[in-house]
Structure formats: C-alpha cells, structure tokens
Scaffold this motif. Structure first.
Motif, mmCIF file in Angstrom:
data_model
loop_
_atom_site.group_PDB
_atom_site.id
_atom_site.type_symbol
_atom_site.label_atom_id
_atom_site.label_comp_id
_atom_site.label_asym_id
_atom_site.label_seq_id
_atom_site.Cartn_x
_atom_site.Cartn_y
_atom_site.Cartn_z
ATOM 1 N N TYR A 110 0.810 -1.261 0.000
ATOM 2 C CA TYR A 110 0.023 0.085 -0.033
ATOM 3 C C TYR A 110 0.882 1.241 0.041
ATOM 4 O O TYR A 110 1.535 1.584 1.018
ATOM 5 C CB TYR A 110 -0.817 -0.147 1.116
ATOM 6 N N PRO A 111 1.086 1.717 -1.174
ATOM 7 C CA PRO A 111 1.889 2.981 -1.280
ATOM 8 C C PRO A 111 1.346 4.254 -0.659
ATOM 9 O O PRO A 111 0.117 4.133 -0.424
ATOM 10 C CB PRO A 111 2.349 3.024 -2.887
ATOM 11 N N VAL A 112 1.987 5.403 -0.790
ATOM 12 C CA VAL A 112 1.464 6.775 -0.225
ATOM 13 C C VAL A 112 0.160 6.995 -0.940
ATOM 14 O O VAL A 112 0.257 6.764 -2.083
ATOM 15 C CB VAL A 112 2.643 7.791 -0.715
ATOM 16 N N GLY A 113 -0.865 7.393 -0.213
ATOM 17 C CA GLY A 113 -2.043 7.672 -0.958
ATOM 18 C C GLY A 113 -2.957 6.909 -0.757
ATOM 19 O O GLY A 113 -4.338 6.944 -1.040
ATOM 20 N N THR A 114 -2.656 5.499 -0.069
ATOM 21 C CA THR A 114 -3.559 4.411 -0.104
ATOM 22 C C THR A 114 -4.464 4.807 1.147
ATOM 23 O O THR A 114 -4.033 4.864 2.498
ATOM 24 C CB THR A 114 -3.022 3.234 0.040
ATOM 25 N N TYR A 115 -5.914 4.672 0.906
ATOM 26 C CA TYR A 115 -6.777 4.706 2.049
ATOM 27 C C TYR A 115 -7.331 3.403 2.266
ATOM 28 O O TYR A 115 -7.839 2.626 1.340
ATOM 29 C CB TYR A 115 -7.952 5.576 1.611
ATOM 30 N N VAL A 116 -7.450 2.800 3.468
ATOM 31 C CA VAL A 116 -7.789 1.568 3.746
ATOM 32 C C VAL A 116 -8.743 1.564 5.066
ATOM 33 O O VAL A 116 -8.649 1.946 5.911
ATOM 34 C CB VAL A 116 -6.776 0.480 4.204
ATOM 35 N N ARG A 117 -9.874 0.696 5.014
ATOM 36 C CA ARG A 117 -10.729 0.290 5.759
ATOM 37 C C ARG A 117 -11.034 -1.179 6.257
ATOM 38 O O ARG A 117 -11.265 -1.818 5.212
ATOM 39 C CB ARG A 117 -12.164 1.131 5.488
ATOM 40 N N ASN A 118 -10.598 -1.503 7.289
ATOM 41 C CA ASN A 118 -10.591 -3.022 7.883
ATOM 42 C C ASN A 118 -11.685 -3.131 8.718
ATOM 43 O O ASN A 118 -11.440 -2.510 9.945
ATOM 44 C CB ASN A 118 -9.468 -3.553 8.426
ATOM 45 N N PRO A 119 -12.833 -3.719 8.514
ATOM 46 C CA PRO A 119 -13.894 -3.848 9.509
ATOM 47 C C PRO A 119 -13.463 -4.583 10.600
ATOM 48 O O PRO A 119 -12.710 -5.358 10.803
ATOM 49 C CB PRO A 119 -14.910 -4.282 8.609
ATOM 50 N N VAL A 120 -14.556 -4.536 11.684
ATOM 51 C CA VAL A 120 -14.553 -5.506 12.967
ATOM 52 C C VAL A 120 -14.531 -7.069 12.495
ATOM 53 O O VAL A 120 -15.117 -7.373 11.709
ATOM 54 C CB VAL A 120 -15.735 -5.242 13.769
ATOM 55 N N GLY A 121 -13.337 -7.551 13.121
ATOM 56 C CA GLY A 121 -13.197 -9.150 12.876
ATOM 57 C C GLY A 121 -12.202 -9.386 11.614
ATOM 58 O O GLY A 121 -11.873 -10.660 11.490
ATOM 59 N N THR A 122 -11.573 -8.380 11.066
ATOM 60 C CA THR A 122 -10.693 -8.668 9.908
ATOM 61 C C THR A 122 -9.269 -8.605 10.804
ATOM 62 O O THR A 122 -9.088 -8.247 11.951
ATOM 63 C CB THR A 122 -10.653 -7.636 8.757
ATOM 64 N N HIS A 123 -8.172 -9.138 9.975
ATOM 65 C CA HIS A 123 -7.046 -9.680 10.768
ATOM 66 C C HIS A 123 -5.906 -9.451 9.636
ATOM 67 O O HIS A 123 -6.224 -9.745 8.566
ATOM 68 C CB HIS A 123 -6.939 -10.762 11.609
ATOM 69 N N HIS A 124 -4.463 -9.062 10.048
ATOM 70 C CA HIS A 124 -3.472 -9.181 9.022
ATOM 71 C C HIS A 124 -2.370 -9.111 9.818
ATOM 72 O O HIS A 124 -2.194 -9.045 11.129
ATOM 73 C CB HIS A 124 -3.616 -7.875 8.295
ATOM 74 N N ILE A 125 -1.239 -9.079 9.104
ATOM 75 C CA ILE A 125 0.112 -9.074 9.880
ATOM 76 C C ILE A 125 0.705 -7.976 9.191
ATOM 77 O O ILE A 125 1.474 -7.895 7.987
ATOM 78 C CB ILE A 125 1.047 -10.337 9.435
ATOM 79 N N PRO A 126 0.871 -6.747 9.555
ATOM 80 C CA PRO A 126 1.343 -5.636 9.250
ATOM 81 C C PRO A 126 3.077 -5.444 9.239
ATOM 82 O O PRO A 126 3.587 -5.792 10.290
ATOM 83 C CB PRO A 126 0.849 -4.203 9.827
ATOM 84 N N ARG A 127 3.540 -4.802 8.077
ATOM 85 C CA ARG A 127 5.074 -4.526 8.167
ATOM 86 C C ARG A 127 5.397 -3.644 7.125
ATOM 87 O O ARG A 127 4.431 -3.011 6.254
ATOM 88 C CB ARG A 127 5.740 -5.796 7.737
#
Length: 227
Positions: free
Chosen positions: A80-97
């Motif tokens: 997700y480069p500069v300027g990316t907008y993200v909505r992750n609802p309740v219950g979603t999951h990920h491993i950010p880095r």
C-alpha cells in the motif's frame, strides 16, 4: 491512557511537534492524537514503521481505518503506497509490516460492528467532483454511512468556508495549509471539532487537500465498555 479524550472540546494538533512514543514492537513508534484505553484503545495516531519493522498478526476487534502518509505499508494481502486509504472492518486481521519503512494515519475502535465493507482506495487517482453547494470545493466520497461520512476534499486557493456538523468533524491535511483563528496548520496536521461547533477555515496560497470525517462523534465507543 487518556489523550484529547474530552470530545466536547476541540483538538488542534501540529503533529510534527509531538514526540514519537515507542510501541511494544521494536521499530514501530507512534504520535498519539487522541486515545482512551491501554494497548487496546479507541485511538487516533500517526504510526511510523522503521525499515524492516513489523507488528504481530492481530484481529481488528474494533475495526481499523488508515491512510499511508509516507513510504509503503505492507501486509500479507499486498503493498500500500503513499495515498492508499484502507478500511478494515471489525473481525478482519492481518500481519502489518514495512520493508522500506512508512508512516500511516490510523484510527482504531471507531467502526460500527455492522459496517462490514472492506475498502482499499488509491487517493492519488480517486476522481474529484464539484460540490454543488460549494463551487470552490471538489470532493470524493470514501464512505457514506449512517454513523459517519468520510471524504477527500480539494479547496481552491484562498477559499474561506465554514464547517460544522451536528455529529462533529475531523480533518487531516494532506496538502497545503488551513488557517483557523490566525493559526496555520499544514501537512499532516490534525483537527477535531466537537459536535455542533462551527469553524471558519481559510485556505493558503496553494489551495488545500484534506481527508475529512463527519458525524462520527455523536457516540464514542470505548473498548472496555463494549460487550
């Protein structure tokens, strides 16, 4: 922890004046804009990932919304480069880095549990359309919900306009400058205006582009008060 936790008062923050606070993960630091709670909290922050840093896999028990401000944010779903907008609802999951490093503006525990739409939008290419009620303003609606309205707005040079909402509003400046009460706010500065209060903004000589959320301060959800 409580920071800017009185939502009946304005919160007007020059973010580059805040100290970076270390998170539990090495290489991940935060500038806290508002917060109620401990490590699990209703929070608005700017989070900085150093090159090669990561956060453990986690579930968004209260939802997550973020904008990439610098660098490239990554998880197992993509880059997700500069300027990316993200909505992750309740219950979603990920491993950010972030392999190259990045900074993001992020909001936690502010989703309605019934809002299940997951979004990824490139703000750099999102089309702007004129606002019929404000000819010097163009906008792109990101999310229109019963509990909030989120958009990107572009204001022309030297625009003067009043903003108010009976559910409050919040602004993150992405480009240019806004003046309020003779104080200038610039890149990545953040302003939260209480419900029903009117503010009069003036735009600087380069115009201004900002993310704005309206209506979401009618009800403040706090993690330990949610069943």
């Amino acid at each position: 922890m409580e920071i800017n936790a009185d939502f009946a008062k304005p919160a007007l923050v020059h973010t580059n004046r805040l100290e970076w606070i270390a998170s539990p993960m090495v290489g991940v630091d935060r500038r806290i804009l508002d917060r109620i709670g401990g490590e699990v909290a209703r929070a608005t922050s700017i989070v900085r990932y150093a090159e090669g840093s990561a956060f453990p896999e986690h579930t968004h028990s209260g939802g997550e919304e973020f904008i990439v401000l610098e660098g490239v944010f990554q998880d197992e779903h993509g880059d997700y480069p500069v300027g990316t907008y993200v909505r992750n609802p309740v219950g979603t999951h990920h491993i950010p880095r972030s392999d190259p490093g990045c900074s993001i503006f992020v909001k936690l525990w502010q989703f309605d549990p019934d809002d299940k739409e997951q979004l990824v939008i490139d703000l750099n290419s999102a089309p702007l359309t004129p606002d019929p009620n404000r000819p010097v303003v163009s906008q792109h609606v990101l999310a229109d919900r019963s509990y909030e309205h989120v958009s990107i707005e572009q204001w022309a040079v030297a625009t003067k306009s009043e903003l108010t909402d009976d559910g409050g509003l919040e602004v993150l400046i992405l480009q240019g400058e806004l003046m309020l009460d003779d104080v200038t706010y610039g890149l990545h500065d953040w302003l939260r205006i209480p419900a029903g209060e009117t503010v009069k903004f003036t735009v600087g000589s380069e115009g201004a582009r900002f993310w704005i959320k309206r209506g979401h301060l009618r009800e403040i959800r706090i993690p330990d008060q949610v069943a």
